[in-house]
Design a protein around this motif. Structure first.
Motif, mmCIF file in Angstrom:
data_model
loop_
_atom_site.group_PDB
_atom_site.id
_atom_site.type_symbol
_atom_site.label_atom_id
_atom_site.label_comp_id
_atom_site.label_asym_id
_atom_site.label_seq_id
_atom_site.Cartn_x
_atom_site.Cartn_y
_atom_site.Cartn_z
ATOM 1 N N ASP A 191 0.689 -0.885 -0.566
ATOM 2 C CA ASP A 191 -0.190 0.436 -0.305
ATOM 3 C C ASP A 191 0.790 1.348 0.246
ATOM 4 N N PRO A 192 1.940 1.061 0.740
ATOM 5 C CA PRO A 192 2.419 2.436 0.319
ATOM 6 C C PRO A 192 3.473 2.731 -1.030
ATOM 7 N N ALA A 193 3.802 1.809 -0.715
ATOM 8 C CA ALA A 193 4.641 1.878 -2.575
ATOM 9 C C ALA A 193 3.331 2.175 -3.020
ATOM 10 N N LYS A 194 1.884 2.174 -3.549
ATOM 11 C CA LYS A 194 1.287 2.576 -4.719
ATOM 12 C C LYS A 194 0.504 3.936 -4.413
ATOM 13 N N GLN A 195 0.603 3.990 -2.990
ATOM 14 C CA GLN A 195 0.260 5.444 -2.811
ATOM 15 C C GLN A 195 1.327 6.250 -2.925
ATOM 16 N N ARG A 196 2.613 5.666 -3.271
ATOM 17 C CA ARG A 196 4.041 6.662 -3.603
ATOM 18 C C ARG A 196 3.415 7.020 -4.768
ATOM 19 N N LEU A 197 3.391 5.665 -5.474
ATOM 20 C CA LEU A 197 3.740 6.184 -6.792
ATOM 21 C C LEU A 197 2.412 7.268 -7.616
ATOM 22 N N LEU A 198 1.687 6.870 -6.505
ATOM 23 C CA LEU A 198 -0.331 7.301 -7.251
ATOM 24 C C LEU A 198 0.707 9.052 -6.929
ATOM 25 N N LYS A 199 0.777 9.643 -6.069
ATOM 26 C CA LYS A 199 0.827 10.864 -5.781
ATOM 27 C C LYS A 199 1.962 11.374 -7.008
ATOM 28 N N LEU A 200 3.353 10.600 -6.912
ATOM 29 C CA LEU A 200 4.226 10.558 -8.556
ATOM 30 C C LEU A 200 2.785 10.768 -9.258
ATOM 31 N N ASN A 201 2.371 10.042 -9.536
ATOM 32 C CA ASN A 201 1.816 10.297 -11.016
ATOM 33 C C ASN A 201 0.834 11.522 -10.990
ATOM 34 N N GLN A 202 0.274 11.995 -9.982
ATOM 35 C CA GLN A 202 -0.605 13.189 -10.197
ATOM 36 C C GLN A 202 0.260 14.621 -10.488
ATOM 37 N N GLN A 203 1.718 14.035 -10.217
ATOM 38 C CA GLN A 203 2.966 15.080 -10.386
ATOM 39 C C GLN A 203 3.271 14.565 -12.219
ATOM 40 N N PHE A 204 3.175 13.581 -12.368
ATOM 41 C CA PHE A 204 4.135 13.192 -13.700
ATOM 42 C C PHE A 204 3.283 12.830 -14.060
ATOM 43 N N PRO A 205 2.474 12.657 -14.531
ATOM 44 C CA PRO A 205 1.216 12.459 -15.507
ATOM 45 C C PRO A 205 1.566 11.433 -16.664
ATOM 46 N N ASP A 206 3.092 11.747 -16.992
ATOM 47 C CA ASP A 206 2.970 11.381 -19.122
ATOM 48 C C ASP A 206 3.715 10.280 -18.467
ATOM 49 N N ASN A 207 4.536 10.851 -17.046
ATOM 50 C CA ASN A 207 5.538 9.413 -17.393
ATOM 51 C C ASN A 207 5.813 8.236 -16.969
ATOM 52 N N ILE A 208 6.242 7.423 -18.208
ATOM 53 C CA ILE A 208 6.169 5.939 -18.684
ATOM 54 C C ILE A 208 6.505 5.087 -17.564
ATOM 55 N N ALA A 209 7.924 5.209 -16.771
ATOM 56 C CA ALA A 209 8.016 4.874 -16.257
ATOM 57 C C ALA A 209 7.696 4.525 -14.764
ATOM 58 N N VAL A 210 6.827 5.302 -14.412
ATOM 59 C CA VAL A 210 5.888 5.623 -13.197
ATOM 60 C C VAL A 210 4.358 4.678 -14.028
ATOM 61 N N LEU A 211 4.038 4.798 -14.188
ATOM 62 C CA LEU A 211 3.390 4.162 -15.106
ATOM 63 C C LEU A 211 3.745 1.870 -15.185
ATOM 64 N N ILE A 212 4.452 2.060 -15.215
ATOM 65 C CA ILE A 212 5.385 0.622 -15.672
ATOM 66 C C ILE A 212 5.210 0.285 -13.875
ATOM 67 N N GLU A 213 6.029 1.178 -13.527
ATOM 68 C CA GLU A 213 5.788 0.332 -12.368
ATOM 69 C C GLU A 213 4.455 0.342 -10.918
ATOM 70 N N LEU A 214 3.805 1.039 -11.812
ATOM 71 C CA LEU A 214 2.256 1.104 -11.119
ATOM 72 C C LEU A 214 1.972 -0.446 -11.275
ATOM 73 N N SER A 215 2.072 -0.570 -12.434
ATOM 74 C CA SER A 215 1.443 -1.342 -13.156
ATOM 75 C C SER A 215 2.133 -2.997 -11.908
ATOM 76 N N THR A 216 3.311 -2.115 -11.994
ATOM 77 C CA THR A 216 4.197 -4.004 -10.964
ATOM 78 C C THR A 216 3.494 -4.442 -10.227
ATOM 79 N N VAL A 217 3.534 -2.288 -9.213
ATOM 80 C CA VAL A 217 3.221 -2.887 -7.729
ATOM 81 C C VAL A 217 1.345 -3.890 -7.705
#
Length: 940
Positions: A537-563
């Motif tokens: 859950d902390p990993a997911k929340q960290r990445l969701l916050k990052l996705n809000q800041q950088f919605p077009d970042n591919i690496a963040v989306l891939i890592e969200l998928s991994t989590v």
């Protein structure tokens, strides 16, 4: 009693256990299975009449009820082959094999199919007689002889025919094959002698008359040749070779009408044979039918579409730019064309030569590089890059003296600076010479601990090799030199994580984020640490916050998928990747992540579609090629997968680790000849690479030339006498030679040096083979007491107890294993047998569940079938017993069970035939005495 699986080694046991559960195959209703079995039995009756068309209809009906009915696919393949419907035969035979058919039931049909299809090399590659029982081997040697004969490899063909005759001296087709081969060698005397021998053995054999006719044909006795061909065709009207030969002679005799009749027959019955089409084309042309002749020639020939060459501009700047741009886009072939033209037109500049040489080295064309650079180096003797490239080319062709001289000059050219050591190291790394690469990179680091060109790849190598402390040392040195460099701070955190210093790693990543909150890589690494510590859950929340800041970042989306995958949320994981692909449809990391997820969730065709689209973007990406091969295998297209692995081996060039990795893929896919080639290439790159040495020894032993395996294993023993693996390999060799006592000694030595589960199971098997059952049993008992969570020996111990009739002890172990793996078919099956033997009414439900979870396993089908036969349902039971036989045709106990079912159904003659086959070559099996008694009863 139901057939029990034989003991297995650790690796094969667990692979078999857990793979079956993972398949998640659909459960077919009992009513459908019953109907499928009825249709199949009706097809057997029709095929024996023979009424092939009726049998095919019944089999299609059976497959409508159960598309995975292996026995129906086998019989359909055989019947379509009889009808020369090759594509249909191929489909059903391949499906049968993919569904787990006993290959001894399909291999002859496949060999004949390959001959019809002119697939001689696939036949020789895939069909190895030594892999089958001795009864089948003569047939397979004859088929291989025919293939070699068509390839005009006469000595090899003769060897195959002789091996067939050696195993079975009564094989007249082997003698006829020898006669044919001698004819190809123009040895008329030898051919005549062979055919005379064959004629004495079997005068009514069509092959004898065909060879007689061929001898007369060679001797220009055309009239008598036709008579012999007539006799051959009278005996066998669909004799393809005889009809083709007769048509040719008739054309020579200008008996065009008779020739036309033969060719029309061949075009109808063998439409896949280009020889008939070609002869027909010649005949049509001779009779003035030009257009019809052309059509036949087009049918006989593969049309090769020539690739139109790219034209080259003579403008120097544009020409050079074209080379650079295409090189940047990794269109290396096109770049090389432009650069070749450039250096031809403008030979005075060394720069384009360097770029062209780099491309040619990557294309594994060192000889071309040598020819290209020798004159350039002569005019530019102090250009260290040219020296370096030419030295590398010499190294790749094995001219090490010239290579060392040039590389030393290249290194000395800049006073032995760390930059040239780094460059030499990187090049050696790209060529797979990791040990030499590390030496060069370490030298560069010693000269300058802050050299990032050498240090960053060196850290990656050490982490990959599990040498975390070395990685940490180099990463710390880089960071100390440039403490504010965020990339190096992130690298330090990665090295700390590799040494399990997770707190230090977290501090490094957090410091990087503190210095630059927009440093996304460090944020992602923090989420990876969260996942490693089970903080999903902390990993997911960290990445969701990052996705809000950088919605077009591919690496963040891939890592969200991994989590999300780690949390079991595959649908959500797929949605993140879909978003990433919309942002960048050509992102290779996204495409690879999508393929991996599709394969994990059983959507192989979708993964394949993504992979084939991605291949248009980058044909040389090794990760993509591996994913593509996995997709082809998962989509039942093995040949394409193997071709991808061959491409990967070519692209790996002399990179030993890449070559070893490709070889492992080839081994897993069953492509043993190519795996051997790849491993040999790996050892050319690094003869000390232990994993390649071990794998090649194993491949030579089981799928190559055992004498080479013996030599390699003995050499390894001399070099590594205190390691377990040379002794283990020598134990494997002894086992293969059936020298079980020696094998046990070797395994014991290996086990004493480096004990593990795999060696335990090998030692256990060797004791079993030497008849030391108590010692084998004791070995398992002692190990399981010390290692109560090591499931493979526990499963083997349970099976041992089952075979010894210690049902209560076995039941206890199986119930324990089943509590951990409630959907494991083998445990369910064996418990079903125990319950059946002890009168427990759970037997049938356990057997049904085992068969439903793994319908491809022979043991489960046999157990369920036998229980049904013995509980008043012989027709239902027969269906499952047929499925068991189609996957384990050499098991006499299954045939005995089939005979009992047939007897209960009143099919006495068929029951008698099954019993005779079961008793013919198997002096001992469970139910032997009952089988003899039933045969005695049916014989009166």
């Amino acid at each position: 009693m139901p057939t029990l699986p034989k003991s297995k080694t650790a690796s094969t046991l667990l692979a078999g256990l857990f793979l079956a559960s993972a398949l998640n195959l659909p459960v077919t209703g009992m009513a459908d299975e019953n109907l499928a079995g009825k249709y199949y039995e009706d097809a057997l009756v029709a095929a024996r009449k023979p009424d092939i068309d009726a049998a095919i209809i019944e089999l299609r009906n059976a497959l409508q009820q159960n598309p995975k009915y292996v026995a129906a696919h086998i019989l359909l393949g055989e019947l379509f082959l009889q009808k020369k419907s090759l594509s249909e035969a191929e489909v059903h035979l391949n499906l049968a094999n993919q569904l787990g058919a006993d290959r001894s039931l399909t291999v002859k049909a496949l060999a004949q199919l390959y001959l019809y299809q002119l697939k001689y090399n696939p036949l020789l590659k895939e069909i190895q007689p030594s892999q089958f029982n001795r009864q089948l081997q003569p047939d397979l040697h004859v088929f291989r002889g025919h293939a070699y004969l068509q390839l005009n490899q006469i000595s090899e063909a003769l060897n195959e025919y002789d091996m067939a005759a050696q195993i079975d001296p009564g094989r007249v087709d082997a003698v006829i094959g020898r006669a044919n081969a001698l004819l190809r060698r123009n040895d008329l005397a030898g051919a005549t002698q062979a055919v005379d021998k064959a004629m004495a053995m079997q005068p009514g054999n069509a092959g004898n008359w065909y060879v007689n006719g061929t001898i007369k044909h060679v001797q220009a006795d055309l009239e008598n040749a036709v008579k012999d061909y007539d006799k051959a065709i009278e005996l066998m009207p669909d004799y393809q070779d005889a009809r083709i030969a007769r048509a040719g002679v008739l054309m020579d005799l200008h008996q065009d009408q008779r020739a036309t009749e033969d060719l029309a027959y061949l075009r109808e019955h063998y439409p896949f044979d280009p020889k008939a089409a070609y002869l027909h084309a010649v005949l049509l042309a001779r009779n003035g039918q030009k257009e019809a002749s052309i059509k036949e020639l087009e049918a006989a020939a593969d049309i090769i579409v020539a690739v139109k060459p790219e034209y080259l501009t003579q403008h120097s700047q544009t020409l050079m730019l074209s080379g650079l741009v295409n090189y940047s886009l990794q269109r290396f072939d096109l770049a090389a064309e432009y650069l070749r033209q450039y250096v031809k037109n403008y030979p005075g500049q060394p720069g384009p030569y360097k770029l062209l040489a780099s491309i040619l080295l990557n294309k594994n064309e060192p000889e071309t590089v040598i020819d290209l650079l020798r004159p350039v180096v002569a005019s530019h003797p102090n250009d260290h890059r040219l020296l370096f490239l030419l030295g590398t080319a010499y190294m790749n062709v094995g001219k090490h003296d010239q290579a060392n001289d040039l590389l030393e000059k290249a290194s000395a050219g800049e006073g032995g600076s760390e930059s040239i050591h780094a460059e030499v190291g990187l090049n050696r790394l790209s060529m797979g010479q990791e040990t030499l690469a590390i030496q060069e990179l370490e030298t560069a680091i010693q000269k300058n601990p802050g050299n990032t060109q050498a240090g960053i790849p060196l850290v990656a190598i050490y982490i990959r090799n599990g040498e975390g402390q070395k990685a940490l040392r180099v990463a710390q040195g880089l960071h100390d030199k440039m403490s504010k460099n965020l990339t190096l701070l992130n690298l330090l955190g990665t090295a700390q994580a590799a040494t399990q210093n997770l707190k230090q790693a977290r501090r490094s990543f957090e410091k990087a984020v503190e210095l630059d909150p927009a440093f996304i890589t460090a944020h992602i690494n923090l989420s990876k640490l969260d996942v490693a510590e089970k903080k999903i859950d902390p990993a997911k929340q960290r990445l969701l916050k990052l996705n809000q800041q950088f919605p077009d970042n591919i690496a963040v989306l891939i890592e969200l998928s991994t989590v999300d995958q780690a949390a079991g949320n595959n649908d959500s994981a797929n949605q993140w990747l879909d978003k990433a692909r919309i942002l960048d449809p050509k992102s290779m990391p996204v495409l690879l992540a999508q393929m991996d997820l599709k394969l994990k969730t059983g959507r192989a065709l979708e993964a394949l579609a993504i992979g084939e689209a991605a291949e248009l973007i980058d044909r040389e990406n090794p990760q993509l090629l591996q994913a593509l091969a996995r997709s082809y295998l998962a989509s039942d297209n093995r040949e394409k997968a193997l071709s991808v692995y061959r491409r990967m081996a070519d692209q790996a060039r002399l990179n030993v680790k890449k070559l070893y990795t490709v070889a492992r893929y080839q081994i897993q896919a069953g492509d043993y000849p190519d795996a051997i080639k790849t491993l040999k290439k790996a050892l050319v790159a690094d003869e000390k690479h232990i994993p390649s040495q071990i794998a090649l020894t194993e491949m030579e032993l089981y799928h190559g030339k055992p004498v080479f395996a013996i030599s390699r294993a003995n050499n390894l023993l001399k070099e590594y006498p205190q390691r377990g693996f040379p002794h283990r390999l020598l134990g494997d060799i002894a086992m293969q030679d059936k020298n079980f006592s020696l094998a046990a000694e070797r395994y014991q030595t290996a086990f004493d040096l480096e004990p593990d589960t795999a060696l335990l199971m090998k030692l256990y098997q060797s004791h079993k083979q030497t008849g030391q059952n108590e010692k084998a049993f004791g070995l398992l008992s002692q190990w399981t007491k010390k290692h109560p969570k090591d499931l493979v020996p526990i499963a083997a111990l349970a099976e041992e107890q089952l075979q010894q009739g210690k049902l209560k002890e076995a039941q206890k172990h199986y119930e324990f294993l089943l509590s951990l793996y409630p959907n494991e078919p083998q445990f369910l099956n064996n418990l079903a047998y125990i319950y059946f033997s002890t009168g427990n009414n759970k037997a049938l439900s356990y057997a049904e569940k085992a068969q439903q979870l793994a319908p491809e396993q022979a043991a489960g089908n046999d157990t369920l079938g036998w229980i049904l036969v013995n509980t008043g349902k012989p027709e239902q039971g027969l269906h499952y017993l047929r499925s068991a036989h189609s996957r384990m045709s050499q098991n006499p106990e299954i045939r005995y069970h089939i005979a009992v079912a047939l007897d209960k159904l009143g099919r006495k003659d068929e029951a008698k035939q099954e019993l005779e086959e079961a008793l013919k070559t198997h002096p001992s099996f469970n139910g032997l005495e009952q089988a003899k008694a039933l045969l005695e009863k049916l014989s009166h």
